[in-house]
Every structure is written in structure tokens, then in C-alpha cells.
Write a protein that holds these residues in place. Structure first.
Motif, PDB file in Angstrom:
ATOM      1  N   SER A  96      46.425  22.313  41.683  1.00 34.27           N
ATOM      2  CA  SER A  96      45.563  21.180  41.382  1.00 34.27           C
ATOM      3  C   SER A  96      44.664  20.817  42.553  1.00 34.27           C
ATOM      4  O   SER A  96      43.600  20.229  42.372  1.00 34.27           O
ATOM      5  CB  SER A  96      46.410  19.968  40.971  1.00 34.27           C
ATOM      6  N   GLU A  97      45.080  21.172  43.770  1.00 34.42           N
ATOM      7  CA  GLU A  97      44.249  20.915  44.935  1.00 34.42           C
ATOM      8  C   GLU A  97      43.081  21.890  45.028  1.00 34.42           C
ATOM      9  O   GLU A  97      42.095  21.635  45.698  1.00 34.42           O
ATOM     10  CB  GLU A  97      45.095  21.027  46.217  1.00 34.42           C
ATOM     11  N   LEU A  98      43.201  23.025  44.344  1.00 34.97           N
ATOM     12  CA  LEU A  98      42.182  24.068  44.439  1.00 34.97           C
ATOM     13  C   LEU A  98      41.261  24.039  43.225  1.00 34.97           C
ATOM     14  O   LEU A  98      41.198  24.988  42.455  1.00 34.97           O
ATOM     15  CB  LEU A  98      42.845  25.441  44.574  1.00 34.97           C
ATOM     16  N   ASN A  99      40.521  22.938  43.072  1.00 32.07           N
ATOM     17  CA  ASN A  99      39.605  22.858  41.942  1.00 32.07           C
ATOM     18  C   ASN A  99      38.294  23.573  42.227  1.00 32.07           C
ATOM     19  O   ASN A  99      37.364  23.519  41.423  1.00 32.07           O
ATOM     20  CB  ASN A  99      39.338  21.397  41.559  1.00 32.07           C
ATOM     21  N   ASN A 100      38.211  24.249  43.363  1.00 34.48           N
ATOM     22  CA  ASN A 100      37.002  25.025  43.680  1.00 34.48           C
ATOM     23  C   ASN A 100      37.174  26.511  43.384  1.00 34.48           C
ATOM     24  O   ASN A 100      36.325  27.321  43.718  1.00 34.48           O
ATOM     25  CB  ASN A 100      36.607  24.838  45.154  1.00 34.48           C
ATOM     26  N   LEU A 101      38.296  26.893  42.737  1.00 32.15           N
ATOM     27  CA  LEU A 101      38.500  28.295  42.366  1.00 32.15           C
ATOM     28  C   LEU A 101      37.671  28.658  41.138  1.00 32.15           C
ATOM     29  O   LEU A 101      37.669  27.923  40.154  1.00 32.15           O
ATOM     30  CB  LEU A 101      39.972  28.556  42.046  1.00 32.15           C
ATOM     31  N   ASP A 102      36.997  29.798  41.183  1.00 35.48           N
ATOM     32  CA  ASP A 102      36.354  30.367  40.007  1.00 35.48           C
ATOM     33  C   ASP A 102      37.385  31.235  39.284  1.00 35.48           C
ATOM     34  O   ASP A 102      37.826  32.253  39.825  1.00 35.48           O
ATOM     35  CB  ASP A 102      35.152  31.242  40.401  1.00 35.48           C
ATOM     36  N   ASP A 103      37.757  30.846  38.082  1.00 36.67           N
ATOM     37  CA  ASP A 103      38.711  31.618  37.288  1.00 36.67           C
ATOM     38  C   ASP A 103      37.928  32.657  36.482  1.00 36.67           C
ATOM     39  O   ASP A 103      37.272  32.324  35.490  1.00 36.67           O
ATOM     40  CB  ASP A 103      39.489  30.684  36.365  1.00 36.67           C
ATOM     41  N   ILE A 104      37.987  33.915  36.917  1.00 41.90           N
ATOM     42  CA  ILE A 104      37.226  34.974  36.258  1.00 41.90           C
ATOM     43  C   ILE A 104      38.072  35.736  35.235  1.00 41.90           C
ATOM     44  O   ILE A 104      37.653  36.773  34.731  1.00 41.90           O
ATOM     45  CB  ILE A 104      36.635  35.959  37.289  1.00 41.90           C
ATOM     46  N   SER A 105      39.244  35.213  34.915  1.00 42.07           N
ATOM     47  CA  SER A 105      40.176  35.905  34.022  1.00 42.07           C
ATOM     48  C   SER A 105      39.569  36.204  32.667  1.00 42.07           C
ATOM     49  O   SER A 105      39.871  37.238  32.056  1.00 42.07           O
ATOM     50  CB  SER A 105      41.445  35.068  33.832  1.00 42.07           C
ATOM     51  N   MET A 106      38.720  35.315  32.175  1.00 35.78           N
ATOM     52  CA  MET A 106      38.166  35.478  30.833  1.00 35.78           C
ATOM     53  C   MET A 106      36.642  35.517  30.849  1.00 35.78           C
ATOM     54  O   MET A 106      35.986  35.079  29.911  1.00 35.78           O
ATOM     55  CB  MET A 106      38.695  34.370  29.915  1.00 35.78           C
ATOM     56  N   TRP A 107      36.097  36.046  31.920  1.00 34.58           N
ATOM     57  CA  TRP A 107      34.650  36.261  31.990  1.00 34.58           C
ATOM     58  C   TRP A 107      34.342  37.679  31.527  1.00 34.58           C
ATOM     59  O   TRP A 107      34.895  38.651  32.056  1.00 34.58           O
ATOM     60  CB  TRP A 107      34.153  36.115  33.426  1.00 34.58           C
ATOM     61  N   ASN A 108      33.437  37.821  30.569  1.00 34.11           N
ATOM     62  CA  ASN A 108      33.035  39.152  30.117  1.00 34.11           C
ATOM     63  C   ASN A 108      32.530  40.013  31.267  1.00 34.11           C
ATOM     64  O   ASN A 108      32.732  41.226  31.283  1.00 34.11           O
ATOM     65  CB  ASN A 108      31.947  39.039  29.048  1.00 34.11           C
ATOM     66  N   GLU A 109      31.894  39.376  32.233  1.00 31.52           N
ATOM     67  CA  GLU A 109      31.308  40.091  33.366  1.00 31.52           C
ATOM     68  C   GLU A 109      32.346  40.871  34.165  1.00 31.52           C
ATOM     69  O   GLU A 109      32.040  41.899  34.773  1.00 31.52           O
ATOM     70  CB  GLU A 109      30.612  39.062  34.277  1.00 31.52           C
ATOM     71  N   TYR A 110      33.605  40.378  34.163  1.00 34.37           N
ATOM     72  CA  TYR A 110      34.652  40.987  34.980  1.00 34.37           C
ATOM     73  C   TYR A 110      35.797  41.566  34.137  1.00 34.37           C
ATOM     74  O   TYR A 110      36.883  41.815  34.668  1.00 34.37           O
ATOM     75  CB  TYR A 110      35.198  39.968  35.970  1.00 34.37           C
ATOM     76  N   THR A 114      45.739  36.135  42.628  1.00 34.59           N
ATOM     77  CA  THR A 114      46.061  36.748  41.346  1.00 34.59           C
ATOM     78  C   THR A 114      47.388  36.219  40.833  1.00 34.59           C
ATOM     79  O   THR A 114      48.218  35.710  41.588  1.00 34.59           O
ATOM     80  CB  THR A 114      46.168  38.286  41.446  1.00 34.59           C
ATOM     81  N   GLY A 115      47.579  36.375  39.532  1.00 34.23           N
ATOM     82  CA  GLY A 115      48.844  35.999  38.921  1.00 34.23           C
ATOM     83  C   GLY A 115      48.885  36.460  37.486  1.00 34.23           C
ATOM     84  O   GLY A 115      47.914  36.998  36.954  1.00 34.23           O
ATOM     85  N   VAL A 116      50.016  36.242  36.851  1.00 32.79           N
ATOM     86  CA  VAL A 116      50.177  36.607  35.450  1.00 32.79           C
ATOM     87  C   VAL A 116      49.780  35.446  34.556  1.00 32.79           C
ATOM     88  O   VAL A 116      49.232  35.619  33.474  1.00 32.79           O
ATOM     89  CB  VAL A 116      51.639  37.017  35.175  1.00 32.79           C
ATOM     90  N   VAL A 172      32.300  39.513  45.546  1.00 32.79           N
ATOM     91  CA  VAL A 172      32.277  39.060  46.937  1.00 32.79           C
ATOM     92  C   VAL A 172      30.941  38.406  47.285  1.00 32.79           C
ATOM     93  O   VAL A 172      30.895  37.404  48.009  1.00 32.79           O
ATOM     94  CB  VAL A 172      32.567  40.245  47.885  1.00 32.79           C
ATOM     95  N   LYS A 173      29.855  38.968  46.763  1.00 29.66           N
ATOM     96  CA  LYS A 173      28.529  38.519  47.152  1.00 29.66           C
ATOM     97  C   LYS A 173      28.015  37.338  46.335  1.00 29.66           C
ATOM     98  O   LYS A 173      26.980  36.759  46.686  1.00 29.66           O
ATOM     99  CB  LYS A 173      27.527  39.678  47.038  1.00 29.66           C
ATOM    100  N   THR A 174      28.718  36.970  45.274  1.00 33.87           N
ATOM    101  CA  THR A 174      28.215  35.883  44.427  1.00 33.87           C
ATOM    102  C   THR A 174      29.144  34.670  44.382  1.00 33.87           C
ATOM    103  O   THR A 174      28.910  33.741  43.595  1.00 33.87           O
ATOM    104  CB  THR A 174      27.982  36.386  42.984  1.00 33.87           C
ATOM    105  N   GLY A 175      30.183  34.661  45.210  1.00 35.64           N
ATOM    106  CA  GLY A 175      31.092  33.520  45.245  1.00 35.64           C
ATOM    107  C   GLY A 175      32.070  33.635  46.391  1.00 35.64           C
ATOM    108  O   GLY A 175      32.065  34.617  47.134  1.00 35.64           O
ATOM    109  N   ARG A 176      32.939  32.633  46.517  1.00 35.72           N
ATOM    110  CA  ARG A 176      33.878  32.619  47.647  1.00 35.72           C
ATOM    111  C   ARG A 176      35.332  32.452  47.240  1.00 35.72           C
ATOM    112  O   ARG A 176      36.221  32.968  47.904  1.00 35.72           O
ATOM    113  CB  ARG A 176      33.500  31.504  48.622  1.00 35.72           C
ATOM    114  N   TYR A 177      35.599  31.694  46.179  1.00 40.10           N
ATOM    115  CA  TYR A 177      36.976  31.393  45.793  1.00 40.10           C
ATOM    116  C   TYR A 177      37.213  31.842  44.351  1.00 40.10           C
ATOM    117  O   TYR A 177      36.561  31.351  43.433  1.00 40.10           O
ATOM    118  CB  TYR A 177      37.250  29.890  45.897  1.00 40.10           C
ATOM    119  N   TYR A 178      38.163  32.765  44.171  1.00 38.62           N
ATOM    120  CA  TYR A 178      38.384  33.332  42.850  1.00 38.62           C
ATOM    121  C   TYR A 178      39.861  33.347  42.473  1.00 38.62           C
ATOM    122  O   TYR A 178      40.738  33.477  43.332  1.00 38.62           O
ATOM    123  CB  TYR A 178      37.882  34.779  42.803  1.00 38.62           C
TER     124      TYR A 178
END
Length: 289
Positions: A203-217, A192-194, A34-40
Motif C-alpha cells: 500500500s505504500e508503493l502506489n507509484n508502481l506500474d502494474d504491467i501484468s495485464m498490459w497488452n504491450e507486455y 515480481t510475484g504470483v 527500462v526506458k519508459t518508466g522506473r517502478y514496475y
């Protein structure tokens, strides 16, 4: 003696906490997000804890500090501000006709319009959604939080029906696009999704951070081996005794049965929480999922 109440099938954070269910604290990771981004965006298999995470975020943004007593975020968060929340859950409909998606969107939009108003010129789903976002912010004085659970369910259920998939895409793409258009009115958005239909539906939401494959999360959903030993050590010994095997043998069997979800290279394995908690509850190994 094991006195934990395992939250089998419990997806609502408020009821989980109020009714005393066992909970593995994910709130430090939630707070960091929450504190390090806005769109996930987060992709995980079904029954992996996505809906509970969405519900936890909802309680947090509602400012319900009392629900987080004893959890990591209680000490991290100082303000506990209440934000307007638009929570859209695609789990509750069967998407086998073109009207099914219309029904779920209209149901939610009408509910929000009763709270925040509407305008005659807002005739499409996307225009109505955009108008609601803006008015919710203007009416409450706080930017809006948007939570979407299982965004891809309509597309998944229409696999094999190309015409229905096309209709769903034509509706969803501008609908989700409202999030980008009303960026200045939005505090936080989490989808969220599968699966990743990003290039198809979002395609309109190119500002989403996809954290699905981030080690951090990696540990934000599911259960890690570290979390098992930190939270269920006594229960591990009781489980082993009930099975008539050694502690080490039990841990090895748990790992063999329920570990093995790796969401990025060189990451720790994650246990499926639904299967794992059922195994602890019944002290039996089974194909619970």
C-alpha cells in the motif's frame, strides 16, 4: 538434427548465455520497460520466466554488454552503465515461522551492509534498507536498481495462519515503503510475484506500474505462437516426424496442451515455457508443470 540446449530450470541469464542455452530474445521489451518508466510490478504464474527476466535485468544494469551479443538490446543500448543492484529473492526460504522472514531479510541486509556500510541508528529492517539504498547511491555515484523476485511468497505460504500473515505484513509494508521514501536514490525497481497483494503488502508503493495485464507486455514472459515459429520452426518439423504426425497436427496439439494463458482481454495466448521446452526436449507431450 536438433542441437539446441533447452534451458530447463535455468533461471540465471549469465549462465544461460555463457553455456550456450537456447534463449528467446525478450530484451527489446525489457529495454522499452527500462526506458519508459522506473517502478514496475509483474504478476505471472510460477515457472513462467519471471526469475529469468529479473536475472536479465540484473545483467543489463551490471553493464555486461558481452552477454547480450546478438540480442535486440545490443543495438538499442549505447551507454552500458554499471549501477549498484539490490537483488532480493524470496524463493530460497520456507516461510512457516515468524523468524523465517526475519532470516531472509537479515541475510540480504547484512550482505549489502558489508558493501555499503551501516549506522547504529538503523535498527529496523526498513531503516536498514533505506540507509543501504542511500549509501549505495552515494558510494557509487549511480542511483540504485532494486529487483525483488516472488515478493508475495511469505504471504502465500502463510495462508491459513492469520497471525503469521499479520506479522509478515507488518514487516513487509514498511520494508517496501523504503523504496518510495528513497525515490531520489533509485534508478529502477522491478518486483515480481504470483498474486496481487498490493493493497495488503504494498500500500505504500502506489507509484508502481502494474504491467501484468498490459497488452504491450504480454510477451515479456512465456512464449507466444509467433516466437515458437520464429525460433523453433525446424524443431517443429523434427518433433512432428518423431511423433509420426503432420506438422499441422503437432502445432494444434502444442496449442491444445500448453497455450491458453491470457493476461488481458483480446490478447494473444501465451505458452507455459517450462512445459513447452520440456516437450521439445523430449519430443513428448506431458504434464511437465
Amino acid at each position: 538434427m536438433n542441437h539446441k540446449i533447452y534451458p530447463i530450470g535455468i533461471q540465471n541469464f549469465e549462465s544461460l548465455r555463457q553455456d550456450g542455452y537456447f534463449y528467446i530474445d525478450k530484451t527489446a521489451l525489457m529495454y522499452q520497460m527500462v526506458k519508459t518508466g522506473r517502478y514496475y510490478f509483474l504478476s505471472r504464474p510460477r515457472r513462467f520466466g519471471k526469475s529469468l527476466l529479473v536475472s536479465t535485468l540484473e545483467a543489463y544494469f551490471q553493464g555486461k554488454k558481452e552477454l547480450f551479443e546478438g540480442l535486440a538490446v545490443e543495438k538499442l543500448e549505447k551507454d552500458w552503465i554499471k549501477y549498484p543492484i539490490l537483488h532480493l529473492d524470496f524463493n530460497i526460504e520456507k516461510y512457516d515461522t515468524s523468524e523465517s522472514l526475519d532470516n531472509i531479510l537479515n541475510y540480504n541486509l547484512e550482505y549489502w551492509e558489508r558493501q555499503y556500510g551501516t549506522r547504529p541508528s538503523e535498527t529496523s529492517f526498513s531503516l536498514r534498507f533505506a540507509g543501504i539504498i542511500q549509501r549505495a547511491c552515494e558510494k557509487t555515484g549511480q542511483r540504485v536498481v532494486i529487483l525483488v523476485d516472488e515478493y508475495d511468497k511469505p504471504i502465500l505460504q502463510a495462508i491459513g495462519n492469520e497471525e503469521l500473515q499479520r506479522q509478515f505484513r507488518d514487516i513487509l509494508q514498511p520494508f517496501y515503503g523504503a523504496l518510495k521514501i528513497k525515490d531520489s536514490y533509485i534508478k529502477f525497481a522491478f518486483l515480481t510475484g504470483v498474486t496481487k497483494f498490493g493493497k495488503v503488502c504494498l500500500s505504500e508503493l502506489n507509484n508502481l506500474d502494474d504491467i501484468s495485464m498490459w497488452n504491450e507486455y504480454v510477451e515479456i514472459c512465456g512464449v507466444s505462437e509467433r516466437e515458437i515459429h520464429n525460433n523453433l520452426e525446424t524443431e517443429l518439423h523434427e518433433f512432428a516426424a518423431a511423433r509420426g504426425i503432420t506438422y499441422d497436427k503437432l502445432c494444434a496439439e502444442l496449442k491444445e496442451c500448453y497455450d491458453g494463458y491470457h493476461f488481458t482481454h483480446n490478447s494473444i495466448g501465451m505458452y507455459n515455457p517450462f512445459s513447452l521446452l520440456n516437450a521439445f526436449k523430449y519430443r513428448e507431450f506431458g504434464s511437465y508443470w
